[in-house]
Design a protein around this motif. Structure first.
Motif, mmCIF file in Angstrom:
data_model
loop_
_atom_site.group_PDB
_atom_site.id
_atom_site.type_symbol
_atom_site.label_atom_id
_atom_site.label_comp_id
_atom_site.label_asym_id
_atom_site.label_seq_id
_atom_site.Cartn_x
_atom_site.Cartn_y
_atom_site.Cartn_z
ATOM 1 N N GLN A 1 -3.950 7.053 5.218
ATOM 2 C CA GLN A 1 -4.167 5.652 5.581
ATOM 3 C C GLN A 1 -3.025 5.117 6.431
ATOM 4 O OE1 GLN A 1 -4.661 3.864 1.721
ATOM 5 N NE2 GLN A 1 -6.879 4.193 1.673
ATOM 6 N N GLU A 2 -1.782 5.445 6.030
ATOM 7 C CA GLU A 2 -0.629 4.971 6.801
ATOM 8 C C GLU A 2 -0.619 5.587 8.206
ATOM 9 O OE1 GLU A 2 1.219 2.596 5.980
ATOM 10 O OE2 GLU A 2 0.832 2.399 3.830
ATOM 11 N N ARG B 1 -3.301 3.900 10.318
ATOM 12 C CA ARG B 1 -2.838 2.589 10.784
ATOM 13 C C ARG B 1 -1.856 2.736 11.934
ATOM 14 N NH1 ARG B 1 -0.184 0.337 5.811
ATOM 15 N NH2 ARG B 1 0.445 -1.329 7.224
ATOM 16 N N ALA C 1 -3.680 3.796 15.099
ATOM 17 C CA ALA C 1 -4.623 2.796 15.607
ATOM 18 C C ALA C 1 -3.960 1.821 16.574
ATOM 19 C CB ALA C 1 -5.260 2.027 14.448
ATOM 20 N N ARG C 2 -2.632 1.766 16.583
ATOM 21 C CA ARG C 2 -1.917 0.852 17.466
ATOM 22 C C ARG C 2 -1.397 1.588 18.695
ATOM 23 N NH1 ARG C 2 0.389 -0.129 12.550
ATOM 24 N NH2 ARG C 2 2.335 0.827 13.208
ATOM 25 N N TYR D 1 4.948 4.343 6.069
ATOM 26 C CA TYR D 1 4.747 2.915 5.792
ATOM 27 C C TYR D 1 5.837 2.085 6.468
ATOM 28 C CZ TYR D 1 4.923 -1.614 3.594
ATOM 29 O OH TYR D 1 4.972 -2.971 3.399
ATOM 30 N N ASN E 1 5.191 1.506 10.046
ATOM 31 C CA ASN E 1 4.175 0.471 10.196
ATOM 32 C C ASN E 1 4.756 -0.916 9.950
ATOM 33 O OD1 ASN E 1 1.964 2.143 10.860
ATOM 34 N ND2 ASN E 1 1.618 2.637 8.707
ATOM 35 N N ASP F 1 3.037 -4.275 10.700
ATOM 36 C CA ASP F 1 1.810 -3.937 9.990
ATOM 37 C C ASP F 1 2.153 -3.456 8.579
ATOM 38 O OD1 ASP F 1 -0.830 -3.522 9.472
ATOM 39 O OD2 ASP F 1 -0.980 -1.608 10.524
#
Length: 300
Positions: A69-70, A73, A76-77, A129, A132, A137
């Motif tokens: 998930q991290e 994320r 995705a940027r 994390y 992010n 984020d």
């Protein structure tokens, strides 16, 4: 023998036979009870073991899901130039973790080696994390308040290395305040000293060289950090290059964070939010716990 004597002898024989039968039945019951206890104990141990395996599998799956998930994320940027050094170090850490995890699925490993790999997943997730969080984020809903952010911790783990190290880490945490203009320098200096002291005091140069005379050394002739990590893992009975590589990359990632946190552009405390500071604390605190597992060998 007269009839009375015959009856008495018959009754005595019957009593003796009954006692023998009762004794035999009692022995059978005791044997069956003992056998049942053995079976029940075995079944209880099996259930306990299976429960622990299921719990561990859930934990591993949750950690893998968290890492994915991290990373999702992050991907995705658009690629950001912010904190690029730490970002690159984290990408290397993720790759190193993926390599060691994949290699261990194809072969049997000791419970100790598996424990280090499980801990490595947490280190990887915390590092991604934090990248992010640096990009805005993070998870502000999980942010502590300022008192919680600066609260002491890890006293038990660090006490074995002296009260000075406990005080250094407590002071480093106390500096984590958006209102402290010297937070970056203070935190980085103290936290770096904690990590390096734990490694160096647990793996003295002379002991490492005696254990492995052909180990790699620095320009000054001292064993490299990776050689010390290898020495420390072998004390646990873990002689795995993949795990050694990960621990070394994890420490590199941490040192990269310290450089980033103390950077001239992003180093002043006012540029860091509570979310970022919380992510930094979690990352470093987790790493101290991880290194403590590496340097500490159980008495058993």
């Amino acid at each position: 023998m007269n009839p009375a004597q015959l009856r008495a002898a018959a009754q005595k024989a019957q009593r003796e036979q009954k006692r023998a039968i009762d004794k035999y039945n009692r022995q059978v019951r005791n044997h069956n009870a003992a056998a049942k206890k053995v079976v029940n104990d075995y079944n209880r141990e099996v259930r306990s073991y299976n429960s622990k395996v299921r719990a561990r599998n859930r934990q591993v799956e949750n950690q893998r899901r968290r890492i994915n998930q991290e990373i999702a994320r992050l991907n995705a940027r658009p690629t950001s130039a912010t904190f690029s050094t730490y970002r690159a170090s984290t990408a290397t850490l993720v790759q190193t973790y993926s390599t060691v995890e994949s290699s261990l699925t194809s072969r049997a490993v000791s419970p100790t080696a598996q424990r280090f790999v499980d801990l490595a997943s947490n280190e990887t997730a915390n590092s991604v994390y934090l990248v992010n969080a640096f990009d805005g984020d993070g998870a502000p809903e999980d942010d502590p308040n300022e008192d919680e952010l600066r609260a002491p911790s890890m006293a038990t783990e660090l006490a074995a290395f002296g009260q000075d190290l406990v005080n250094r880490w407590t002071g480093a945490l106390y500096a984590l305040s958006p209102h402290n203009p010297d937070a970056a320098r203070h935190f980085c200096t103290s936290a770096r000293e904690v990590i390096i002291t734990m490694l160096d005091s647990s793996a003295p140069d002379a002991e490492v060289k005696q254990e492995e005379p052909a180990c790699k050394v620095t320009d000054r002739g001292a064993p490299t950090r990776k050689a010390k990590i290898s020495y420390l893992l072998r004390r646990h009975g873990v002689a795995d290059d993949g795990i050694t590589n990960f621990v070394d990359e994890d420490v590199k990632n941490l040192l990269s964070l310290f450089r980033t946190f103390n950077d001239g552009t992003h180093g002043h405390a006012g540029r860091f939010t509570i979310t970022e500071l919380s992510g930094i604390r979690t990352r470093v605190e987790s790493a101290i716990g991880f290194v403590h597992q590496v340097v500490t060998v159980s008495a058993s």
